[in-house]
Design an enzyme around this catalytic site. Structure first.
Site, PDB file in Angstrom:
ATOM      1  N   SER A  23      39.831  42.943  44.374  1.00 10.70           N
ATOM      2  CA  SER A  23      38.644  42.429  45.075  1.00 10.70           C
ATOM      3  C   SER A  23      39.117  41.816  46.384  1.00 10.70           C
ATOM      4  CB  SER A  23      37.963  41.349  44.234  1.00 10.70           C
ATOM      5  OG  SER A  23      37.029  40.629  45.010  1.00 10.70           O
TER       6      SER A  23
ATOM      7  N   TYR B   1      38.520  33.994  38.795  1.00  7.74           N
ATOM      8  CA  TYR B   1      38.302  35.348  39.325  1.00  7.74           C
ATOM      9  C   TYR B   1      39.252  35.619  40.496  1.00  7.74           C
ATOM     10  CZ  TYR B   1      35.836  39.457  41.150  1.00  7.74           C
ATOM     11  OH  TYR B   1      35.522  40.718  41.584  1.00  7.74           O
TER      12      TYR B   1
HETATM   13  N1  LIG Z   1      30.476  44.639  42.727  1.00  9.24           N
HETATM   14  C1  LIG Z   1      31.236  44.068  43.664  1.00  9.24           C
HETATM   15  O1  LIG Z   1      30.753  43.681  44.749  1.00  9.24           O
HETATM   16  C2  LIG Z   1      32.720  43.917  43.434  1.00  9.24           C
HETATM   17  C3  LIG Z   1      33.500  43.460  44.510  1.00  9.24           C
HETATM   18  C4  LIG Z   1      34.874  43.358  44.337  1.00  9.24           C
HETATM   19  C5  LIG Z   1      35.453  43.710  43.138  1.00  9.24           C
HETATM   20  N2  LIG Z   1      34.671  44.139  42.108  1.00  9.24           N
HETATM   21  C6  LIG Z   1      35.336  44.524  40.871  1.00  9.24           C
HETATM   22  O2  LIG Z   1      34.916  45.818  40.508  1.00  9.24           O
HETATM   23  C7  LIG Z   1      34.957  45.957  39.093  1.00  9.24           C
HETATM   24  C8  LIG Z   1      33.606  46.436  38.606  1.00  9.24           C
HETATM   25  O3  LIG Z   1      32.652  45.424  38.901  1.00  9.24           O
HETATM   26  P1  LIG Z   1      31.087  45.698  39.008  1.00  9.24           P
HETATM   27  O4  LIG Z   1      30.583  44.739  39.987  1.00  9.24           O
HETATM   28  O5  LIG Z   1      30.832  47.125  39.167  1.00  9.24           O
HETATM   29  O6  LIG Z   1      30.655  45.171  37.536  1.00  9.24           O
HETATM   30  P2  LIG Z   1      29.457  45.517  36.556  1.00  9.24           P
HETATM   31  O7  LIG Z   1      28.322  46.181  37.241  1.00  9.24           O
HETATM   32  O8  LIG Z   1      29.204  44.238  35.814  1.00  9.24           O
HETATM   33  O9  LIG Z   1      30.127  46.577  35.553  1.00  9.24           O
HETATM   34  C9  LIG Z   1      31.142  46.178  34.685  1.00  9.24           C
HETATM   35  C10 LIG Z   1      31.509  47.363  33.816  1.00  9.24           C
HETATM   36  O10 LIG Z   1      32.587  46.983  32.979  1.00  9.24           O
HETATM   37  C11 LIG Z   1      32.218  47.138  31.603  1.00  9.24           C
HETATM   38  N3  LIG Z   1      32.894  46.096  30.853  1.00  9.24           N
HETATM   39  C12 LIG Z   1      32.721  44.759  30.962  1.00  9.24           C
HETATM   40  N4  LIG Z   1      33.509  44.129  30.093  1.00  9.24           N
HETATM   41  C13 LIG Z   1      34.207  45.089  29.432  1.00  9.24           C
HETATM   42  C14 LIG Z   1      35.165  45.059  28.403  1.00  9.24           C
HETATM   43  N5  LIG Z   1      35.591  43.898  27.871  1.00  9.24           N
HETATM   44  N6  LIG Z   1      35.674  46.230  27.951  1.00  9.24           N
HETATM   45  C15 LIG Z   1      35.244  47.416  28.470  1.00  9.24           C
HETATM   46  N7  LIG Z   1      34.334  47.491  29.450  1.00  9.24           N
HETATM   47  C16 LIG Z   1      33.818  46.340  29.912  1.00  9.24           C
HETATM   48  C17 LIG Z   1      30.699  47.032  31.594  1.00  9.24           C
HETATM   49  O11 LIG Z   1      30.088  47.670  30.490  1.00  9.24           O
HETATM   50  P3  LIG Z   1      29.880  46.858  29.087  1.00  9.24           P
HETATM   51  O12 LIG Z   1      29.323  45.523  29.427  1.00  9.24           O
HETATM   52  O13 LIG Z   1      28.939  47.736  28.290  1.00  9.24           O
HETATM   53  O14 LIG Z   1      31.224  46.790  28.459  1.00  9.24           O
HETATM   54  C18 LIG Z   1      30.385  47.795  32.884  1.00  9.24           C
HETATM   55  O15 LIG Z   1      30.489  49.177  32.664  1.00  9.24           O
HETATM   56  C19 LIG Z   1      35.362  44.597  38.549  1.00  9.24           C
HETATM   57  O16 LIG Z   1      36.753  44.579  38.318  1.00  9.24           O
HETATM   58  C20 LIG Z   1      35.007  43.656  39.674  1.00  9.24           C
HETATM   59  O17 LIG Z   1      35.769  42.477  39.664  1.00  9.24           O
HETATM   60  C21 LIG Z   1      33.315  44.236  42.216  1.00  9.24           C
END
Ligand SMILES: NC(=O)c1ccc[n+]([C@@H]2O[C@H](COP(=O)([O-])OP(=O)(O)OC[C@H]3O[C@@H](n4cnc5c(N)ncnc54)[C@H](OP(=O)(O)O)[C@@H]3O)[C@@H](O)[C@H]2O)c1
Length: 260
Positions: A148, A162
């Site tokens: 991130s 985080y």
């Molecule tokens: N969105 C942003 O702006 C952003 C920015 C920088 C970095 N990131 C990073 O990108 C990644 C994805 O984030 P996102 O924002 O797309 O999140 P999100 O929409 O909340 O999606 C999270 C995904 O991970 C799965 N998940 C959560 N806990 C899990 C577990 N214990 N085991 C297996 N699967 C699990 C969830 O499905 P289930 O709940 O069904 O398991 C879902 O598919 C993360 O590492 C986040 O830190 C995101």
């Protein structure tokens, strides 16, 4: 498109496993890889969501319902893959919980580090046989960790766990990049800026149609990240074009990583 460019970025026929591929960034990566002809293995905890994305991806997509923060979940993923070679592992599943200075207890801090930092390490380690099965000197197997921009600059949210976990992911990727090279496996990290997802909806109230909050407006414009932005970075790292890249942290943020 020229034949040269088509070949340079070709990833068709590879097998990828993407954790957290049912929502947000992971879903974008899974969709992009599937459209590029990759056999995508989708991992998440929600069985209905896994079925839905596997159906949406079609083709050779496969689903594994598993919690990557547990040893059982990691074992289930390895068992499902069996001895199939794995060309691309995308450690994407992650979470955020507020860990403010005036809170008590360690449960939230531990949970964030467990999923964001420990799980990618343990899953990578567990899947080394499958990665080595796909690795060759000119075409390494790829481990791509989703960090991130929080790894680069302290943000305005009090999410100390985080930011620490993502900074850890960045260093772990460099460290793994160095040590996995002798096994013909590369390891890189991507630092996304703001993308619409369940996570950002929870913290920023930012659904797909919402405006980008002021604190997240990037030098390249007031928009959130899109599928092509993140899928493009993953495809680059996974293709011939990215074959000699390891240990880097690639911000995909519209340049927000250049301003604090
Ligand atoms: N969105 C942003 O702006 C952003 C920015 C920088 C970095 N990131 C990073 O990108 C990644 C994805 O984030 P996102 O924002 O797309 O999140 P999100 O929409 O909340 O999606 C999270 C995904 O991970 C799965 N998940 C959560 N806990 C899990 C577990 N214990 N085991 C297996 N699967 C699990 C969830 O499905 P289930 O709940 O069904 O398991 C879902 O598919 C993360 O590492 C986040 O830190 C995101």
């Amino acid at each position: 498109m020229s034949i040269y460019v088509a070949g340079l970025f070709d990833v068709a026929g590879k097998r990828a496993l993407v954790t957290g591929a049912t929502s947000g960034i992971g879903r974008m990566i899974a969709r992009g890889l599937a459209q590029a002809g990759v056999e995508v293995w989708v991992v998440a905890r929600g069985a209905d969501d896994v079925d839905a994305i596997v159906g949406e991806l079609g083709g050779k997509a496969q689903g594994v319902v598993a919690d990557v923060a547990t040893e059982d979940g990691i074992a289930r993923i390895a068992e499902a893959l069996g001895d199939r070679p794995l060309h691309i592992l995308v450690n994407n599943a992650g979470t955020d919980r507020p860990t403010p200075l005036d809170a008590e207890g360690r449960e939230d801090f531990d949970a964030v580090l467990g999923l964001n930092l420990t799980a990618p390490f343990l899953l990578t380690r567990k899947l080394l046989p499958q990665l080595e099965g796909a690795a060759s000197p000119g075409d390494p197997a790829r481990v791509i960790n989703i960090a991130s921009i929080a790894a680069l600059n302290p943000g305005h949210l009090e999410n100390f766990a985080y930011a620490s976990s993502k900074s850890g992911v960045a260093m772990m990727s460099r460290h793994l990049g160095r040590h996995l090279a002798k096994r013909n496996i590369s390891c890189n990290a991507i630092a996304p800026g703001l993308f619409p997802s369940r996570l950002t909806e929870q913290f920023l109230g930012m659904g797909e149609a919402d405006e980008v909050p002021k604190a997240f407006v990037s030098p390249l414009g007031a928009r959130a990240g899109e599928m092509d932005d993140i899928a493009g970075a993953v495809i680059y790292l996974s293709s011939r074009a990215g074959a000699w890249v390891t240990g880097v942290l690639l911000p995909v943020s519209g340049g927000i990583s250049t301003v604090s």
